[in-house]
Design an enzyme around this catalytic site. Structure first.
Site, mmCIF file in Angstrom:
data_model
loop_
_atom_site.group_PDB
_atom_site.id
_atom_site.type_symbol
_atom_site.label_atom_id
_atom_site.label_comp_id
_atom_site.label_asym_id
_atom_site.label_seq_id
_atom_site.Cartn_x
_atom_site.Cartn_y
_atom_site.Cartn_z
ATOM 1 C CG ASN A 134 -1.096 -5.523 -4.965
ATOM 2 O OD1 ASN A 134 -2.265 -5.705 -5.286
ATOM 3 N ND2 ASN A 134 -0.239 -4.835 -5.709
ATOM 4 C CG HIS A 155 -2.769 6.237 0.776
ATOM 5 N ND1 HIS A 155 -3.807 7.138 0.746
ATOM 6 C CD2 HIS A 155 -3.182 5.182 0.018
ATOM 7 C CE1 HIS A 155 -4.791 6.657 0.011
ATOM 8 N NE2 HIS A 155 -4.440 5.467 -0.448
ATOM 9 C CD GLU A 156 -0.741 2.711 -1.566
ATOM 10 O OE1 GLU A 156 -1.515 1.734 -1.436
ATOM 11 O OE2 GLU A 156 -1.033 3.702 -2.265
#
Ligand SMILES: [Zn+2]
Length: 352
Positions: free
Chosen positions: A83, A108-109
């Site tokens: 997000n 990754h995020e």
């Protein structure tokens, strides 16, 4: 938000949290932990700023937003979700997993801030542009932090995970996902692990310098917009000067992976090593009869070690390589340019 972004990246999290703060340059970083777990924040998220530095350096594009938070939540459907400026993490992933796995998830995020959020796949068929790159950047961070061997281990494990799941999958598709439906089925080992491994092969094909230059062009040219595979191909062709139709057709629009059976015969009278390479994957609508596989073979004899370049491109073909003595060791695909393959090496035989 002062900058354009995709609506699926908007989120709210409400709960009882303790905020642990850090910063990278002038960017505030927040780690929202459950009361009583805040002492774990540094251990779990401490590398965030190092990752930001590495990703800025590799892409040549600064972190695009004015803050970055990571919040744990209970009973989450995914490991994490990128997000925008407010990554959501499954508490089980952060609190229960090994530090190594947490590090890959955090990388990754965070990588999605560039790949997914700054440029967003145009539709779900193009999801690999989000997930393949976020998975690849886990390895790219490892290469900078721990060196080439750890990078290759990560890429190899991703490739193996895809190949294992492909054997039992009834949802086979290309990286460009012709079967994409707007549901969770698209978040599979093809988009993530095969995507990451193919990006490694792409980098090996165009060269590291051309690869990151192209990434910089791709991100800058399409920032705050949608992207599709063709945009990536164009940037890679511009910096490398190569026509990459064959690569994208085989690895992105096509499916499967090559299975090779290699026979090695040494011919003492001609001082030749004959490598007969047969591709044994079953061809179908997606999987080619013959993949094009440029790679290097390392041959060691009593007189030393040398590298031979070959390009496999037929269903079956024999490569005749000059050697000055009987080979004692042969390494197929020396630099692991193509980890996405299964190879059966037959024992070396001597021709009579
Ligand atoms: Zn992701």
């Amino acid at each position: 938000m002062p900058v354009p972004h995709s609506t699926y990246l908007t989120s709210f999290v409400v709960g009882n949290y303790v905020k642990v703060s850090d910063s990278y340059k002038n960017i505030p970083l927040g780690f929202f932990m459950y009361p009583g777990t805040e002492s774990l924040a540094q251990r779990k998220y401490g590398k965030t700023k190092e990752m930001m530095r590495v990703f800025e350096e590799l892409t040549g594009v600064d972190f695009p937003y004015n803050k970055y938070d990571q919040t744990i939540v209970a009973k989450f459907n995914f490991g994490g979700m990128e997000n925008i400026t407010a990554t959501t993490m499954a508490d089980t992933e952060i609190l229960m997993n090994s530090d190594n796995l947490v590090e890959d998830l955090v990388a990754h995020e965070l990588a999605h801030s560039w790949f997914g959020n700054l440029v967003t796949c145009r539709n779900w068929a193009e999801l690999w542009l989000n997930e393949g790159f976020a998975t690849y950047m886990e390895a790219a961070f490892r290469e900078k932090a721990y060196g080439r061997a750890d990078y290759l281990r990560k890429v190899r494990e991703d490739a193996a995970e895809f190949m294992t799941s492909d054997a039992i999958s009834d949802n086979k598709h290309g990286l460009y996902n012709q079967l994409a439906r707007p549901d969770d089925s698209i978040f599979d080992t093809t988009a993530y692990q095969k995507g990451g491994a193919v990006i490694h092969i792409l980098r090996e094909t165009v060269g590291t310098e051309n690869f990151w230059k192209a990434i910089n062009i791709y991100l800058n040219r399409h920032k705050f917009q949608n992207v599709e595979t063709a945009n990536l191909q164009k940037a890679m062709e511009e910096t490398s000067g190569k026509n990459l139709d064959w690569f994208f057709k085989q690895w992105i629009y096509g499916g499967g992976y090559p299975k090779l059976n290699v026979k090695q015969v040494y011919n003492p009278s001609g001082r030749q090593l004959n490598l007969t390479v047969a591709q044994t994957q079953s061809a179908d609508k997606l999987t080619p009869e013959a993949f094009i596989l440029p790679m290097e073979i390392e041959i060691t004899t009593a007189n030393g070690t040398k590298i031979e370049k070959i390009e496999i491109k037929k269903r079956e073909e024999t490569f005749t390589l000059k050697v000055n003595d009987a080979p004692t060791k042969i390494v197929f695909d020396k630099d692991e340019k193509i980890p996405l393959k299964a190879v059966k090496m037959q024992p070396l035989t001597i021709a009579k």
